[in-house]
Structures are given as C-alpha cells and as structure tokens.
Design a protein around this motif. Structure first.
Motif, PDB file in Angstrom:
ATOM      1  N   VAL A  53       0.849  -1.189   0.000  1.00  0.00           N
ATOM      2  CA  VAL A  53       0.000   0.000   0.000  1.00  0.00           C
ATOM      3  C   VAL A  53       0.885   1.240   0.000  1.00  0.00           C
ATOM      4  N   VAL A  54       0.592   2.179  -0.909  1.00  0.00           N
ATOM      5  CA  VAL A  54       1.331   3.434  -0.954  1.00  0.00           C
ATOM      6  C   VAL A  54       1.139   4.164   0.372  1.00  0.00           C
ATOM      7  N   GLY A  55       2.231   4.669   0.920  1.00  0.00           N
ATOM      8  CA  GLY A  55       2.199   5.376   2.195  1.00  0.00           C
ATOM      9  C   GLY A  55       2.518   4.504   3.394  1.00  0.00           C
ATOM     10  N   SER A  56       2.525   3.186   3.200  1.00  0.00           N
ATOM     11  CA  SER A  56       2.817   2.295   4.327  1.00  0.00           C
ATOM     12  C   SER A  56       4.303   2.319   4.669  1.00  0.00           C
ATOM     13  N   LYS A  57       4.593   2.127   5.948  1.00  0.00           N
ATOM     14  CA  LYS A  57       5.977   2.029   6.402  1.00  0.00           C
ATOM     15  C   LYS A  57       6.322   0.557   6.500  1.00  0.00           C
ATOM     16  N   VAL A  58       7.501   0.218   5.980  1.00  0.00           N
ATOM     17  CA  VAL A  58       7.933  -1.176   5.980  1.00  0.00           C
ATOM     18  C   VAL A  58       9.297  -1.286   6.645  1.00  0.00           C
ATOM     19  N   GLY A  59       9.513  -2.411   7.284  1.00  0.00           N
ATOM     20  CA  GLY A  59      10.815  -2.714   7.869  1.00  0.00           C
ATOM     21  C   GLY A  59      11.530  -3.725   6.998  1.00  0.00           C
ATOM     22  N   LYS A  60      12.833  -3.702   7.060  1.00  0.00           N
ATOM     23  CA  LYS A  60      13.623  -4.661   6.288  1.00  0.00           C
ATOM     24  C   LYS A  60      13.187  -6.076   6.664  1.00  0.00           C
ATOM     25  N   GLY A  61      12.842  -6.869   5.657  1.00  0.00           N
ATOM     26  CA  GLY A  61      12.409  -8.245   5.879  1.00  0.00           C
ATOM     27  C   GLY A  61      10.912  -8.423   6.008  1.00  0.00           C
ATOM     28  N   ASP A  62      10.143  -7.319   6.079  1.00  0.00           N
ATOM     29  CA  ASP A  62       8.685  -7.420   6.157  1.00  0.00           C
ATOM     30  C   ASP A  62       8.116  -7.914   4.828  1.00  0.00           C
ATOM     31  N   GLN A  63       7.040  -8.692   4.905  1.00  0.00           N
ATOM     32  CA  GLN A  63       6.355  -9.096   3.681  1.00  0.00           C
ATOM     33  C   GLN A  63       5.633  -7.871   3.134  1.00  0.00           C
ATOM     34  N   ILE A  64       5.863  -7.568   1.849  1.00  0.00           N
ATOM     35  CA  ILE A  64       5.230  -6.400   1.249  1.00  0.00           C
ATOM     36  C   ILE A  64       4.331  -6.754   0.067  1.00  0.00           C
ATOM     37  N   GLY A  65       4.240  -8.019  -0.266  1.00  0.00           N
ATOM     38  CA  GLY A  65       3.396  -8.422  -1.378  1.00  0.00           C
ATOM     39  C   GLY A  65       3.592  -9.885  -1.709  1.00  0.00           C
ATOM     40  N   ALA A  66       3.040 -10.261  -2.857  1.00  0.00           N
ATOM     41  CA  ALA A  66       3.150 -11.657  -3.297  1.00  0.00           C
ATOM     42  C   ALA A  66       3.053 -11.715  -4.816  1.00  0.00           C
ATOM     43  N   ILE A  67       3.611 -12.778  -5.347  1.00  0.00           N
ATOM     44  CA  ILE A  67       3.554 -13.039  -6.783  1.00  0.00           C
ATOM     45  C   ILE A  67       3.018 -14.446  -6.972  1.00  0.00           C
ATOM     46  N   GLU A  68       2.021 -14.578  -7.839  1.00  0.00           N
ATOM     47  CA  GLU A  68       1.490 -15.894  -8.172  1.00  0.00           C
ATOM     48  C   GLU A  68       1.805 -16.184  -9.631  1.00  0.00           C
ATOM     49  N   SER A  69       2.263 -17.401  -9.856  1.00  0.00           N
ATOM     50  CA  SER A  69       2.566 -17.827 -11.220  1.00  0.00           C
ATOM     51  C   SER A  69       1.903 -19.165 -11.482  1.00  0.00           C
ATOM     52  N   VAL A  70       2.057 -19.659 -12.686  1.00  0.00           N
ATOM     53  CA  VAL A  70       1.481 -20.967 -13.008  1.00  0.00           C
ATOM     54  C   VAL A  70       2.166 -22.085 -12.219  1.00  0.00           C
ATOM     55  N   LYS A  71       3.389 -21.847 -11.758  1.00  0.00           N
ATOM     56  CA  LYS A  71       4.140 -22.860 -11.007  1.00  0.00           C
ATOM     57  C   LYS A  71       3.970 -22.751  -9.500  1.00  0.00           C
ATOM     58  N   ALA A  72       3.925 -21.516  -8.976  1.00  0.00           N
ATOM     59  CA  ALA A  72       3.966 -21.347  -7.521  1.00  0.00           C
ATOM     60  C   ALA A  72       3.532 -19.948  -7.115  1.00  0.00           C
ATOM     61  N   ALA A  73       3.392 -19.771  -5.818  1.00  0.00           N
ATOM     62  CA  ALA A  73       3.163 -18.444  -5.234  1.00  0.00           C
ATOM     63  C   ALA A  73       4.387 -18.129  -4.394  1.00  0.00           C
ATOM     64  N   SER A  74       4.773 -16.854  -4.396  1.00  0.00           N
ATOM     65  CA  SER A  74       5.968 -16.460  -3.666  1.00  0.00           C
ATOM     66  C   SER A  74       5.736 -15.106  -3.009  1.00  0.00           C
ATOM     67  N   ASP A  75       6.154 -14.995  -1.755  1.00  0.00           N
ATOM     68  CA  ASP A  75       6.047 -13.721  -1.049  1.00  0.00           C
ATOM     69  C   ASP A  75       7.165 -12.788  -1.473  1.00  0.00           C
ATOM     70  N   ILE A  76       6.888 -11.498  -1.371  1.00  0.00           N
ATOM     71  CA  ILE A  76       7.889 -10.466  -1.646  1.00  0.00           C
ATOM     72  C   ILE A  76       8.216  -9.820  -0.307  1.00  0.00           C
ATOM     73  N   TYR A  77       9.503  -9.688  -0.009  1.00  0.00           N
ATOM     74  CA  TYR A  77       9.948  -9.095   1.246  1.00  0.00           C
ATOM     75  C   TYR A  77      10.673  -7.780   0.985  1.00  0.00           C
ATOM     76  N   ALA A  78      10.499  -6.845   1.901  1.00  0.00           N
ATOM     77  CA  ALA A  78      11.166  -5.548   1.774  1.00  0.00           C
ATOM     78  C   ALA A  78      12.659  -5.737   1.995  1.00  0.00           C
ATOM     79  N   PRO A  79      13.472  -5.393   1.014  1.00  0.00           N
ATOM     80  CA  PRO A  79      14.916  -5.524   1.188  1.00  0.00           C
ATOM     81  C   PRO A  79      15.509  -4.404   2.049  1.00  0.00           C
ATOM     82  N   VAL A  80      14.732  -3.328   2.238  1.00  0.00           N
ATOM     83  CA  VAL A  80      15.170  -2.172   3.016  1.00  0.00           C
ATOM     84  C   VAL A  80      13.983  -1.615   3.796  1.00  0.00           C
ATOM     85  N   SER A  81      14.261  -0.772   4.790  1.00  0.00           N
ATOM     86  CA  SER A  81      13.226  -0.121   5.591  1.00  0.00           C
ATOM     87  C   SER A  81      12.896   1.238   5.002  1.00  0.00           C
TER      88      SER A  81
END
Length: 154
Positions: free
Chosen positions: A73-101
């Motif tokens: 979400v635009v405006g949200s504060k994230v910490g390094k390592g927090d889950q910030i989203g996900a990607i779904e593909s025909v093979k699998a689903a994968s979480d996206i993590y914040a690489p930085v705060s």
C-alpha cells in the motif's frame, strides 16, 4: 592531408568542450543496485534516497509465467524483511519481502493489468515499488551483483 584532418578534429573537439562547459552544469546521480538472497533487487538513487524494488531475472525464471501480483500500500511504512506483497505464477506463489526499511512512495500500477511484465522485464519495466529509505546504510548489507551471482550458483 592527415595533419589537416587532425587539425580540424582538434578544433571541433575543443569547441564542443568549451560549449559544454559554459552552457550547462553537469549533474551525476549515482544509482547502486543490490540484491537479497530471496531474489529481490533494489536500485538505490543516492541523490533522492529512493530505492526501486524489483525481483531478479533468476526469480522470474524460477516462477514461470506470472499471473497475479499483490503490491504494498502506498504510504505504508515497511521494515527490512517485512512481507510487502506476493507473486502468483502458473508454477507457484511467492512472497515479496522488503529488502530495506522505509516508506512506500509508489507502486507499479501496470502490474495489476499486466502481471506478465515481470517475466519480460523484471528489473526494469516490471519494478514493484519505490521506497524512500529510512536507513540508506542498509544498502551496504545487501549483496553486490557478484555476491548475488555466487549465492545463486551455490
């Protein structure tokens, strides 16, 4: 004959150097890209303090055809390592993590209608979000291109 050509070339190059120096001031922005072992990348602009988060080419190849992308979400504060989203593909689903705060400034709205953009251009047109870094020194803890390549090969 060659001396005439050299003289003409010198005259042109010195003229272009003078006009370049006098007509404008040159600015250089340093953009550094670093990586996580979880296959996220951050292109950090030192001048603005903004990092553009994406997945790597290696990640998109592992996922296969992407069919859905969940973004932070635009405006949200994230910490390094927090889950910030996900990607779904025909093979699998994968979480996206914040690489930085930091604070999420923008998300790539194109991915809502065109999730396959992640497959075609994961680190450029398929960027995920832009984060204003709270701690720019966190970039130093991430992997360089060489380090990331070595991590993928092991």
């Amino acid at each position: 004959m060659f001396s005439a050509i050299r003289s003409a070339a010198r005259a042109r190059s010195s003229l272009s150097l003078r006009t370049a120096k006098s007509s404008s001031v040159m600015f250089r922005t340093l953009v550094t890209t670093r990586y996580t072992k979880e296959h996220e990348a951050v292109a950090f602009d030192e001048e603005t303090g903004i990092g553009t988060v994406s997945i790597t080419e290696h990640a998109q190849q592992s996922l296969g055809d992407v069919v859905f992308v969940e973004l932070p979400v635009v405006g949200s504060k994230v910490g390094k390592g927090d889950q910030i989203g996900a990607i779904e593909s025909v093979k699998a689903a994968s979480d996206i993590y914040a690489p930085v705060s930091g604070k999420v400034l923008e998300v790539n709205e194109r991915l809502s209608d065109e999730p396959g953009l992640l497959n075609r251009s994961p680190e450029h047109d398929g960027w995920l979000c832009k984060i204003k870094l709270a701690e720019p020194r966190e970039m130093k803890a991430l992997l360089t291109a060489e380090g990331y390549k070595a991590a993928c090969e092991s």
